[in-house]
Every structure is written in structure tokens, then in C-alpha cells.
Design a protein around this motif. Structure first.
Motif, PDB file in Angstrom:
ATOM      1  N   MET A  91      55.832  80.258 -21.172  1.00  0.00           N
ATOM      2  CA  MET A  91      56.236  78.975 -21.737  1.00  0.00           C
ATOM      3  C   MET A  91      56.842  78.135 -20.623  1.00  0.00           C
ATOM      4  N   GLU A  92      56.463  76.865 -20.573  1.00  0.00           N
ATOM      5  CA  GLU A  92      56.989  75.984 -19.550  1.00  0.00           C
ATOM      6  C   GLU A  92      58.515  75.946 -19.637  1.00  0.00           C
ATOM      7  N   GLY A  93      59.173  76.093 -18.500  1.00  0.00           N
ATOM      8  CA  GLY A  93      60.633  76.122 -18.462  1.00  0.00           C
ATOM      9  C   GLY A  93      61.204  77.517 -18.557  1.00  0.00           C
ATOM     10  N   LYS A  94      60.402  78.457 -19.053  1.00  0.00           N
ATOM     11  CA  LYS A  94      60.857  79.838 -19.188  1.00  0.00           C
ATOM     12  C   LYS A  94      60.072  80.780 -18.298  1.00  0.00           C
ATOM     13  N   GLY A  95      58.837  80.384 -17.943  1.00  0.00           N
ATOM     14  CA  GLY A  95      57.984  81.219 -17.113  1.00  0.00           C
ATOM     15  C   GLY A  95      57.361  82.361 -17.896  1.00  0.00           C
ATOM     16  N   TRP A  96      56.803  83.312 -17.168  1.00  0.00           N
ATOM     17  CA  TRP A  96      56.235  84.502 -17.798  1.00  0.00           C
ATOM     18  C   TRP A  96      57.374  85.381 -18.306  1.00  0.00           C
ATOM     19  N   HIS A  97      57.255  85.859 -19.538  1.00  0.00           N
ATOM     20  CA  HIS A  97      58.338  86.611 -20.136  1.00  0.00           C
ATOM     21  C   HIS A  97      57.822  87.573 -21.205  1.00  0.00           C
ATOM     22  N   ASN A  98      58.681  88.457 -21.629  1.00  0.00           N
ATOM     23  CA  ASN A  98      58.416  89.398 -22.714  1.00  0.00           C
ATOM     24  C   ASN A  98      57.176  90.259 -22.473  1.00  0.00           C
ATOM     25  N   PRO A  99      57.088  90.927 -21.302  1.00  0.00           N
ATOM     26  CA  PRO A  99      55.962  91.851 -21.103  1.00  0.00           C
ATOM     27  C   PRO A  99      56.142  93.077 -21.988  1.00  0.00           C
ATOM     28  N   GLN A 100      55.101  93.445 -22.704  1.00  0.00           N
ATOM     29  CA  GLN A 100      55.225  94.589 -23.601  1.00  0.00           C
ATOM     30  C   GLN A 100      53.884  95.253 -23.844  1.00  0.00           C
TER      31      GLN A 100
END
Length: 362
Positions: A39-48
């Protein structure tokens, strides 16, 4: 910024695994998948790692309307001593980020993606088949998920890796195929998306592939889009010609996909001191070499098929037979060597193979 803690949620139910002798290509999928969001502003996140499942997307998601997507293909292999190994996976993730750059998709952490892949395979280790010629096909891909109908780059993406146990890509195995030289349609031009592994490149090739199949051919050989003169690549493979003792493959010119198998073959040939060159080669040169009796072998290279010998070329009203429609000595040696390295059967002097460590997951 990327969160680097990979969460694992295991499935309560497990699918029945197919027998090795009944495997097809890309029809059956394992119990789990890797996912990560952007998400823009958050970057890549929540790898699962989660149970394999359908994904829910808004009908306005930009991937449906503008084709902002990239993908890769690689394999995991089970060795005779029951180890599970990957073949040059870092090169595939490196190329995926190169495709991202061309398609305006944010760069991801390649080390994190490789860690996620290895953990996924650890969980799915029982899905890696052991019969000769079989493997676990790996499909990483990224799609644009922002619900917006404006023509621009998305501000949201989903990265996924799914796995599929597969048999041989070609049912006939390492046997020569016939390919048709495409004169009407074009695949890519310099500055286009030919160097990116993006879905639109493949859907745009389907019409020519359909026509070639009616002509009895397995694949299409694309020529350059401007002059329709110089050989570029086959539909799903890079292409090599052995002419008068020298192996020639089209140079990377901005419209040809830089294949990992292609690069491996070039390194193998150099290791064996076999003359190999990357340069422009015209279709006229290929057919003239055949007329002179100098066209010794033709073969395609790619992750799915590894090596695919070409036994015939159709170009308009001309047709030539290559090496008596038999698998060439060099093609077979390359196939046996590369698959031997991939399967752990022979020495890997290039350090291409990475072993997947095995941990216990409930």
C-alpha cells in the motif's frame, strides 16, 4: 519499508496428492501459498503463508483493466538422496524486480521473497515429486489491486507465490518439435515490454500460436517487429542455433526476455569451450545455413521445458528439417547436464543450486 516477519497459518485440511505418473503441467496446486501486500505510504507488508484459497478482488481492480501484472517461473527438485533444491532462484527474483520496474510496480525485498519461498516449500515438502522429469513448479506473481478506472500505476498490489507439482512440459519429452516463423504478428519492440515477464506479452502471442498449431507446429518463432528479419525468441523460450560448430543465440536487444535458462546454457557452453555468441541472426541466415548443410542443431531453452530441440522450421512456403528431425548430440548433452545439476545427480561447478532446509511444521 518491508515488514520481515513471515507469519504462518497452516491449513486444517490437506488435499490428496496426485501420483507422479499422472502429473500434468499447472493443473494441481498445493495446500498453501505465500502472500504479501503493498500500500502506498506503507510499502510491502504482512508477508504470510496461508492456506491456498481464492482471492477476493473489487471488479474495478486495475489489473483487470490495464494488465499491470508480472510473474516468474522456477522449479524445486527432489534429489535421489531426498534433498529438496532450487535452481538459481535469486536470478528469478532479480528478474521479477526488473519486470516490476518496467511495469511501474514497487520493488520488493528479494531476500525476504526467497526466505518466504523456502519456508513455503518446507511446509509443502511432501508435494515435491520424485519421479524422473518431475518437479515442483513455482509461480511468483504480482497484481495491481487498487479499485480505480483511471489509467495510471496502482497504489496497491498483492504479491503471491503458488506451487504446482508437474510432469514434463512436453508430453513427448526431449523430442524435436516443429515451429513456425511468424510473419504477420509482432511480439515486442525495443522500448516495449518484451524484456518484462508480464501477462500482456503472452496473451498478445496467443493468436499467432493458434495459427501455428493449425499448421502442425508446437511454437511460434518471433522475428523483430521492425524489419521482420532478425530472429528474437520462441513463444515461451529463448532460441539457439548451432551453425558450423558455433552456437548462436539472439543478443538481448531490449525486446527479448533475459532467460535464466538461456544464461545458464551460455555459461555451460563457455565452460565446455564450445564457441558461443550472442548476436543478431536473421532468418535468412538460418535457412541459408540449412541449404549449405551447416545448420546442425536448433533448440529452445526455458524453465518449463529446459531444452526443447527443434526438428523443423516453417517460414512462409519454405520448410526445413533440422538434424533429420532427431535430437542433436549437443541438445541432449545440455539437457542431461542442466537437469543433472538441477536434480543433484551431477556436480554443480557454478553454485547454481540452493538447498531448502527442512524444519518441522505442524
Amino acid at each position: 519499508m518491508t515488514e520481515n516477519t513471515i507469519k504462518v497459518l497452516l491449513s486444517d485440511e490437506r488435499k490428496e496428492k496426485p501420483q507422479d505418473d499422472s502429473l500434468q503441467f499447472g493443473k494441481v496446486f498445493t495446500d498453501h501459498m505465500f502472500v504479501m501486500d503493498y500500500m502506498e505510504g506503507k510499502g510491502w507488508h504482512n508477508p504470510q503463508i496461508i492456506p491456498y484459497q481464492p482471492i477476493t478482488l473489487d471488479p474495478a481492480c486495475m489489473v483487470f483493466h490495464y494488465g499491470q501484472t508480472v510473474f516468474e517461473g522456477m522449479k524445486a527438485y527432489r534429489t535421489k538422496d531426498n534433498r529438496i533444491v532450487l535452481f538459481r532462484p535469486e536470478k528469478n527474483f532479480e528478474r521479477l524486480n526488473q519486470s516490476n520496474d518496467r511495469m511501474c510496480i514497487p520493488q520488493f525485498d528479494e531476500e525476504l521473497a526467497l526466505e518466504g519461498l523456502k519456508r513455503l516449500i518446507e511446509i509443502e515438502k511432501d508435494w515435491v515429486p520424485s519421479a524422473p522429469g518431475t518437479s515442483l513448479y513455482i509461480r511468483p506473481f504480482i497484481i495491481a489491486t487498487e479499485p480505480f478506472l483511471g489509467v495510471s500505476a496502482s497504489d496497491r498490489y498483492k504479491f503471491m507465490i503458488i506451487l504446482s507439482p508437474v510432469g514434463a512440459y512436453y508430453k513427448g519429452g526431449i523430442n524435436p518439435v516443429k515451429i513456425t516463423v511468424e510473419n504477420q504478428y509482432v511480439r515486442s519492440v525495443k522500448g516495449g515490454t518484451g524484456t518484462a515477464k508480464t501477462g500482456g506479452n503472452y496473451s498478445a502471442s496467443l493468436k499467432a500460436q493458434e495459427l501455428a498449431a493449425k499448421n502442425g507446429s508446437s511454437q511460434v518463432l518471433w522475428l523483430d517487429a521492425l524489419e521482420k528479419k532478425y530472429v528474437e525468441e520462441v513463444g515461451a523460450m529463448n532460441i539457439f542455433f548451432k551453425i558450423n560448430g558455433e552456437v548462436i543465440t539472439p543478443m538481448l536487444n531490449g525486446s527479448i526476455l533475459p532467460g535464466v535458462t538461456r544464461n545458464s546454457i551460455i555459461e555451460l557452453l563457455k565452460h565446455w569451450n564450445i564457441p558461443v555468441s550472442e548476436r543478431r541472426i536473421s532468418i535468412e541466415e538460418v535457412f541459408e545455413a540449412s541449404e549449405k548443410g551447416q545448420l546442425e542443431e536448433v533448440f529452445g531453452t526455458g524453465t518449463a521445458a529446459v531444452i526443447s530441440p527443434v526438428g523443423g522450421l516453417v517460414w512462409g512456403d519454405k520448410e526445413i528439417v533440422v538434424n533429420g528431425n532427431q535430437t542433436g548430440e549437443l541438445s541432449l548433452k545440455l539437457y542431461n547436464t542442466l537437469t543433472g545439476i538441477q536434480n543433484g545427480d551431477i556436480e554443480d561447478p557454478f553454485n547454481w543450486v540452493q538447498e531448502v532446509g527442512m524444519h518441522t511444521y505442524a
